[in-house]
Design a protein around this motif. Structure first.
Motif, PDB file in Angstrom:
ATOM      1  N   HIS A 252      48.744   8.966  19.245  1.00 53.81           N
ATOM      2  CA  HIS A 252      48.008   9.904  20.107  1.00 53.81           C
ATOM      3  C   HIS A 252      47.519   9.211  21.379  1.00 53.81           C
ATOM      4  O   HIS A 252      47.591   9.778  22.479  1.00 53.81           O
TER       5      HIS A 252
ATOM      6  N   SER B 254      48.420  12.153  16.262  1.00 52.99           N
ATOM      7  CA  SER B 254      49.316  11.273  15.506  1.00 52.99           C
ATOM      8  C   SER B 254      48.823   9.850  15.693  1.00 52.99           C
ATOM      9  O   SER B 254      47.894   9.599  16.457  1.00 52.99           O
TER      10      SER B 254
ATOM     11  N   HIS C 141      48.088  20.178  20.217  1.00 53.19           N
ATOM     12  CA  HIS C 141      47.860  19.086  21.158  1.00 53.19           C
ATOM     13  C   HIS C 141      46.900  19.594  22.223  1.00 53.19           C
ATOM     14  O   HIS C 141      46.833  20.792  22.491  1.00 53.19           O
TER      15      HIS C 141
ATOM     16  N   ARG D 187      54.769  15.382  19.340  1.00 49.37           N
ATOM     17  CA  ARG D 187      54.309  14.035  18.994  1.00 49.37           C
ATOM     18  C   ARG D 187      55.285  12.979  19.455  1.00 49.37           C
ATOM     19  O   ARG D 187      56.451  13.036  19.068  1.00 49.37           O
ATOM     20  N   SER D 188      54.901  12.028  20.316  1.00 43.43           N
ATOM     21  CA  SER D 188      53.584  11.904  20.932  1.00 43.43           C
ATOM     22  C   SER D 188      53.779  11.661  22.420  1.00 43.43           C
ATOM     23  O   SER D 188      53.466  10.610  22.962  1.00 43.43           O
TER      24      SER D 188
END
Ligand code: RUQ
Ligand code: CUA
Length: 652
Positions: A628, A625, A584, A552-553
């Motif tokens: 993202h 997140s 992911h 992230r991210s």
């Protein structure tokens, strides 16, 4: 010209389809829907269901995971078909799983899941399921809910009497539906009779890691082997298969395979054959079949082509195979929890036939035979019959058991579930299904210890039950409470694909073992990395290998230059997260594949062959997140003739 004899049952079939259609018109009668049904299936937000149900997807080739009693869908586990959602069959790691002796076959027709057992009770380690079309058996590991092994079955076709396990998961058994030339060869179809054979395959399962291996194939006469179930308790060591087309017809089977008044249930003493084989018996024969194994440490599947298989003819092992006459084109072959009763669900019979294991053994002992078929002794119907359930309905398909002395049989034509008593054979209840029910499932119903609380009926036709969705409407499952004398319909829920069989188990057995992450330090993927220090891009001729990480991210690297048109670009992407439920995704514009969905600690690979110069973006496909949408990157692609050096960076 052959005389076509009209079968009265076939006429009945037509008539009752008409009846079913009539019933649709008068719909609105919801069967035994009681006023508090909603409460009894309501699982409050944040609460868990009591059971897992693994419901096959039929022609979708997959296996769906539902909760009971809520009917909520949790996951579709890709098995035999490519699945873009999970990159199954698209990424480089799972492509080998769909390899067969016919090449890459990214689809199948999956019917009958069965959960592994220890001492005749479900242990929740694995689910096995058959691929009918290009005969295969798959194993799903229930700690990760992923397909981890697929073995192809040679000498088999329409692998339908599969994939059922013995009491200690010694074997998962796969029977051929269609008989074929064994070995396959070019020959006239008209010479079917006596020449085509039916292979019943016993696949051993390693008690530790579940590894599958074909132990032997029993080469049976050229009947159709429809379904099967293991003996248990006293009958442990035997396996039972329904047969139809004992006429050995190769054309117009709806008529020509409905001639004999009785077909057979084949009883196979696999312990005896196992002993024979362990002492060197059987013949190795050439056969090509793929064995595909997914390794949890390397997160990679490997396909190995096998070249031979051990075959056994029934005549080599006297006393190992008997035929039990059973009316009339039986479909389901179901064994009760004690192992004493073997139910043959004769599709075209007005009565349900139940055989007795004890009587079968006595008849064998007394050598009371009624002739033979290709040297296999046929027992006398009256000698093995435990009883008949008379006129319970039309078109019996499958039977399950509640462990309290009751059996439940589905009737496709009269569209109902009928409850009857083992031993007295009396019908005690019946409830309609909406409509045309095939299989049914009681969690643990194929074991010594069913959880006799619910039965799930799986329906082929739903017509007006749901909002219409064009000509194709959903198939469905219906949940009945069977804890009382009378069955009560509680819930109707749509399914993915066409559900055939299902397997259910108490959630407690599985949920504690369910994996949350893959340990990054244990990642043995050939192109995996364990930290950002290992991130790099390497060129090898026109192959470019990107060792990429994700957390992230961002991706690392997120800017890459020096790729050229004509390159084959491998994205080997490792998810460095070590938190539960933080996968992911990654996808690349113009990539001829799906996105990857990578679990914490896992590495996956996709290949991209850029066709045009430019600067091409990639991004994360799973909303991981608050940032993202910032999880993105670029690859610069130059013309094939350019001499720009490979370079990569993050945050520069
Ligand atoms: S078979 S009903 Cu595979 Cu009965 Cu589906
Ligand atoms: Cu990572 Cu979205």
């Amino acid at each position: 010209m052959k005389k076509i004899i009209k079968n009265p049952m076939l006429l009945m079939l037509g008539l009752s389809l008409f009846l079913v259609n009539c019933k649709d018109q008068n719909q609105g009668n919801n069967g035994a829907l009681t006023s508090n049904a909603a409460e009894r299936v309501y699982v409050a937000p944040g609460e868990h269901d009591e059971y897992y149900a693994f419901i096959s997807g039929g022609f979708s080739g997959q296996l769906s995971v539902y909760g009971l009693p809520s009917g909520r869908l949790f996951k579709v586990i890709p098995v035999f078909s490519q699945d873009a959602e999970k990159a199954w069959g698209y990424n480089e790691e799972t492509k080998p799983m769909l390899n067969t002796s016919h090449g890459f076959i990214p689809w199948d027709d999956s019917h009958h899941p069965d959960i592994s057992q220890t001492n005749g009770e479900l242990d929740g380690r694995w689910v096995f399921i058959n691929g009918n079309n290009t005969p295969r058996i798959a194993k799903i590991d229930l700690s990760v809910f992923e397909t981890t092994e697929i073995i192809e079955i040679p000498n088999s076709a329409g692998n339908h009497s599969s994939a059922f396990v013995t009491e200690n998961t010694e074997y998962v058994v796969a029977g051929t539906r269609f008989s074929v030339p064994v070995p396959q060869r070019d020959m006239p179809i008209s010479e079917y009779k006596g020449n085509f054979k039916g292979a019943l395959t016993f696949i051993s399962v390693d008690p530790e890691d579940g590894g599958m291996d074909i132990k032997f194939q029993l080469i049976m006469p050229g009947f159709d082997y429809d379904l099967s179930h293991p003996g248990r308790g006293e009958s442990h060591g035997w396996f039972f298969f329904t047969t139809y087309n004992t006429e050995e017809a190769s054309t117009l089977l709806e008529v020509n395979a409905s001639q004999n008044d009785k077909d057979f249930i084949a009883a196979v003493n696999w312990k005896k054959i196992e002993e024979y084989v362990n002492n060197g018996g059987g013949t190795m024969m050439p056969a090509r079949y793929a064995h595909n194994v997914y390794d949890d440490a390397t997160h990679t599947g490997t396909s190995t082509m096998k070249e031979e298989v051990l075959v056994v003819n029934p005549s080599e092992v006297p006393g190992a195979v008997y035929l039990l006459p059973t009316p009339k084109s039986p479909h389901g072959c179901d064994v009760d929890p004690t192992g004493e009763y073997i139910v043959g669900n004769g599709k075209l019979s007005a009565d349900l036939t139940v055989h007795s294991f004890t009587k079968m053994m006595d008849a064998i002992e007394g050598e009371k035979f009624d002739g033979d078929a290709y040297g296999i002794p046929i027992l006398k119907f009256e000698d093995v019959l435990a009883g008949t359930v008379s006129q319970p309905g039309l078109g019996p398909l499958h039977t399950e058991f509640d462990g309290k002395g009751n059996a439940y049989t589905t009737f496709f034509i009269s569209s109902e579930v009928v409850k009857w008593k083992l031993g007295t054979w009396e019908v005690v209840d019946r409830q309609p299904c909406y409509y045309s029910v095939g299989h049914l499932m009681i969690p643990g119903g194929n074991s010594r210890k069913p959880y006799g609380k619910y039965v799930v009926a799986m329906n082929k036709i739903t017509k007006d039950r749901y909002l219409p969705t064009g000509p194709e409407v959903t198939q469905s499952a219906q949940l009945y409470d069977i804890s009382g004398e009378k069955m009560e319909l509680l819930l109707d829920f749509p399914t993915v694909g066409e559900p055939h069989y299902a397997a259910g188990i108490s959630a407690d057995i599985i949920k504690e073992r369910s994996k949350k992450i893959f340990d990054l330090q244990d990642n043995k993927h050939k192109y995996g990395i364990t930290s950002d220090a290992d991130v790099r891009v390497e060129r090898d001729g026109n192959e470019v290998h990107i060792y990429m990480s994700m957390i992230r991210s961002h991706f690392n690297p997120d800017n890459i230059e020096g790729v050229k048109v004509g390159d084959k670009v491998y994205f080997h992407v490792t998810n460095l997260e070590q938190d539960y439920d933080v996968p992911h995704g990654v996808s690349m514009i113009g990539a001829n594949t799906s996105e990857l969905l990578i679990m914490p600690g896992q590495t996956e690979t996709f290949v991209w062959e850029p066709k045009q110069p430019g600067v091409w973006p990639f991004y994360c496909t799973d909303f991981c997140s608050a940032l993202h949408q910032e999880m993105q990157g670029y690859v610069r692609v130059s013309p094939a003739s350019s001499n720009i050096d490979l370079s990569w960076s993050l945050g520069e």
